[in-house]
Design a protein around this motif. Structure first.
Motif, PDB file in Angstrom:
ATOM      1  N   UNK A   1      55.376  12.549-106.041  1.00  0.00           N
ATOM      2  CA  UNK A   1      54.833  11.680-107.084  1.00  0.00           C
ATOM      3  C   UNK A   1      53.509  12.228-107.617  1.00  0.00           C
ATOM      4  N   UNK A   2      52.659  12.692-106.703  1.00  0.00           N
ATOM      5  CA  UNK A   2      51.329  13.165-107.095  1.00  0.00           C
ATOM      6  C   UNK A   2      51.375  14.465-107.889  1.00  0.00           C
ATOM      7  N   UNK A   3      52.368  15.307-107.628  1.00  0.00           N
ATOM      8  CA  UNK A   3      52.505  16.554-108.388  1.00  0.00           C
ATOM      9  C   UNK A   3      52.632  16.256-109.879  1.00  0.00           C
ATOM     10  N   UNK A   4      53.352  15.175-110.208  1.00  0.00           N
ATOM     11  CA  UNK A   4      53.483  14.799-111.612  1.00  0.00           C
ATOM     12  C   UNK A   4      52.378  13.905-112.118  1.00  0.00           C
TER      13      UNK A   4
ATOM     14  N   UNK B   1      60.256   7.321 -92.904  1.00  0.00           N
ATOM     15  CA  UNK B   1      60.370   8.764 -92.667  1.00  0.00           C
ATOM     16  C   UNK B   1      61.802   9.264 -92.841  1.00  0.00           C
ATOM     17  N   UNK B   2      62.794   8.377 -92.832  1.00  0.00           N
ATOM     18  CA  UNK B   2      64.200   8.792 -92.901  1.00  0.00           C
ATOM     19  C   UNK B   2      64.739   8.868 -94.321  1.00  0.00           C
ATOM     20  N   UNK B   3      63.972   8.433 -95.323  1.00  0.00           N
ATOM     21  CA  UNK B   3      64.437   8.442 -96.700  1.00  0.00           C
ATOM     22  C   UNK B   3      64.566   9.883 -97.192  1.00  0.00           C
ATOM     23  N   UNK B   4      65.689  10.201 -97.828  1.00  0.00           N
ATOM     24  CA  UNK B   4      65.888  11.520 -98.426  1.00  0.00           C
ATOM     25  C   UNK B   4      65.247  11.526 -99.810  1.00  0.00           C
ATOM     26  N   UNK B   5      64.230  12.360 -99.998  1.00  0.00           N
ATOM     27  CA  UNK B   5      63.478  12.387-101.251  1.00  0.00           C
ATOM     28  C   UNK B   5      64.247  13.151-102.324  1.00  0.00           C
ATOM     29  N   UNK B   6      64.279  12.597-103.537  1.00  0.00           N
ATOM     30  CA  UNK B   6      64.901  13.254-104.697  1.00  0.00           C
ATOM     31  C   UNK B   6      63.773  13.826-105.556  1.00  0.00           C
ATOM     32  N   UNK B   7      63.489  15.140-105.429  1.00  0.00           N
ATOM     33  CA  UNK B   7      62.269  15.723-106.023  1.00  0.00           C
ATOM     34  C   UNK B   7      62.137  15.553-107.533  1.00  0.00           C
ATOM     35  N   UNK B   8      63.151  15.942-108.316  1.00  0.00           N
ATOM     36  CA  UNK B   8      63.001  15.948-109.771  1.00  0.00           C
ATOM     37  C   UNK B   8      62.803  14.540-110.341  1.00  0.00           C
ATOM     38  N   UNK B   9      63.665  13.558-110.003  1.00  0.00           N
ATOM     39  CA  UNK B   9      63.423  12.198-110.520  1.00  0.00           C
ATOM     40  C   UNK B   9      62.070  11.636-110.074  1.00  0.00           C
ATOM     41  N   UNK B  10      61.682  11.948-108.831  1.00  0.00           N
ATOM     42  CA  UNK B  10      60.409  11.442-108.317  1.00  0.00           C
ATOM     43  C   UNK B  10      59.243  12.045-109.077  1.00  0.00           C
TER      44      UNK B  10
ATOM     45  N   UNK C   1      59.302  13.158-112.163  1.00  0.00           N
ATOM     46  CA  UNK C   1      59.293  12.572-113.510  1.00  0.00           C
ATOM     47  C   UNK C   1      58.675  11.177-113.497  1.00  0.00           C
ATOM     48  N   UNK C   2      58.992  10.390-112.465  1.00  0.00           N
ATOM     49  CA  UNK C   2      58.385   9.062-112.337  1.00  0.00           C
ATOM     50  C   UNK C   2      56.868   9.186-112.225  1.00  0.00           C
ATOM     51  N   UNK C   3      56.413  10.140-111.415  1.00  0.00           N
ATOM     52  CA  UNK C   3      54.975  10.350-111.270  1.00  0.00           C
ATOM     53  C   UNK C   3      54.318  10.756-112.576  1.00  0.00           C
ATOM     54  N   UNK C   4      54.983  11.621-113.336  1.00  0.00           N
ATOM     55  CA  UNK C   4      54.422  12.087-114.606  1.00  0.00           C
ATOM     56  C   UNK C   4      54.281  10.954-115.613  1.00  0.00           C
TER      57      UNK C   4
ATOM     58  N   UNK D   1      42.234  10.667-110.435  1.00  0.00           N
ATOM     59  CA  UNK D   1      42.287  11.579-111.579  1.00  0.00           C
ATOM     60  C   UNK D   1      41.992  10.842-112.882  1.00  0.00           C
ATOM     61  N   UNK D   2      42.605   9.661-113.042  1.00  0.00           N
ATOM     62  CA  UNK D   2      42.358   8.874-114.255  1.00  0.00           C
ATOM     63  C   UNK D   2      40.898   8.411-114.312  1.00  0.00           C
ATOM     64  N   UNK D   3      40.355   8.022-113.153  1.00  0.00           N
ATOM     65  CA  UNK D   3      38.957   7.568-113.117  1.00  0.00           C
ATOM     66  C   UNK D   3      38.001   8.699-113.499  1.00  0.00           C
TER      67      UNK D   3
END
Length: 293
Positions: A76-79, A131-140, A142-145, A192-194
């Motif tokens: 999330x933070x990458x975006x 900790x067991x959730x499988x992360x979906x990188x690209x959608x995540x 995009x949500x962060x962005x 970052x926004x602040x």
């Protein structure tokens, strides 16, 4: 000069933020503009700077409880971090704050409707470990962005928008894990926004100090409660906070907002009691069917 009325208001909003992971920008900024006559840009800037200090307090509680997925936070933070900083420039260049707020208000209303429908259909909350959730990188990412861009423009979205997207992408997350993950990812995003608003916005130290005095104990109290509270209760409160955020973003009058929230709260209480009674009857029935030992 410290404003004690603003301290009280920020404490109540911060409890909601710590409890649900959302509502800070969508409630704090309108509160300052509507009840304290703070100019919009000053309200956005001061709210973001205060949030950058406030959110880590609630995040630490959830990190200690293990209700945070750090891989999800990372994507999330990458975006969101670069997008939030860029959002400040976008707001100043094109003055799109109102358009973003109205669009977000409609999105939140749709989210409330979706959560209500899910509850009526008897859908159950998540059951997986954070900790067991499988992360979906690209959608995540995009949500962060998108979330970061909206936060940079309007101070709204670090909880309201992103937590709804996480609810859709990762339905297996428990309610307290959803709140914990969202709070932690919001720390670098809001920072970052602040920073952007400190450099190019309308930051006011007196407003920020009043917000911090009320917000820090409020968010800590809310986070302590949410890390232990039942998932169904937190989801019900999430829906109510979503509704409040949406109505304020759409500039609904205070009177109508109060009536809508009162009605939503009444429906939630009745639904909660009916669900508890149904669970008690089901438990009693299963006990009666057990063979004698």
């Amino acid at each position: 000069m410290i404003d004690w009325a603003l301290i009280g208001g920020s404490f109540l909003v911060a409890v909601v933020v710590g409890l649900t992971g959302m509502g800070g920008g969508a409630l704090m900024t309108p509160m300052m503009m509507l009840f304290f006559n703070v100019p919009p840009l000053a309200a956005v800037s001061s709210d973001l700077v205060a949030s950058a200090v406030m959110k880590p307090v609630g995040s630490v509680v959830h990190l200690r409880r293990g209700t945070v997925n750090l891989r999800l936070v990372g994507w999330l933070c990458v975006g969101s971090v670069p997008a939030a900083f860029c959002g400040v420039f976008l707001a100043r260049a094109f003055a799109v704050t109102d358009a973003v707020k109205y669009a977000l208000g409609v999105a939140l209303l749709l989210a409330v409707a979706g959560m209500a429908l899910k509850s009526l259909l008897g859908a159950r909350g998540g059951s997986s470990s954070a900790r067991d959730i499988v992360v979906r990188p690209i959608p995540t990412l995009l949500v962060g962005t998108v979330g970061g861009l909206v936060v940079g423009v309007s101070s709204v979205g670090s909880g309201s928008l992103i937590i709804v997207a996480l609810l859709v992408l990762y339905p297996a997350l428990k309610a307290n894990q959803l709140v914990g993950t969202d709070l932690v990812q919001a720390v670098p995003l809001v920072a970052a926004a602040a920073l952007g608003h400190l450099l190019f916005g309308d930051f006011r130290m007196d407003l920020t100090l009043s917000l911090l005095v009320g917000s820090i104990p409020g968010v800590y109290l809310g986070a302590r409660i949410s890390s232990r509270a039942p998932g169904g209760l937190i989801r019900a409160m999430l829906a109510i906070v979503l509704l409040a955020s949406a109505l304020k973003l759409l500039d609904v009058s205070t009177t109508l907002t109060v009536w809508a929230l009162a009605a939503a709260t009444a429906v939630t209480v009745v639904g909660w009691r009916l669900r508890v009674r149904a669970a008690a009857r089901a438990s009693s029935g299963s006990t009666d069917l057990e063979p004698a030992r």
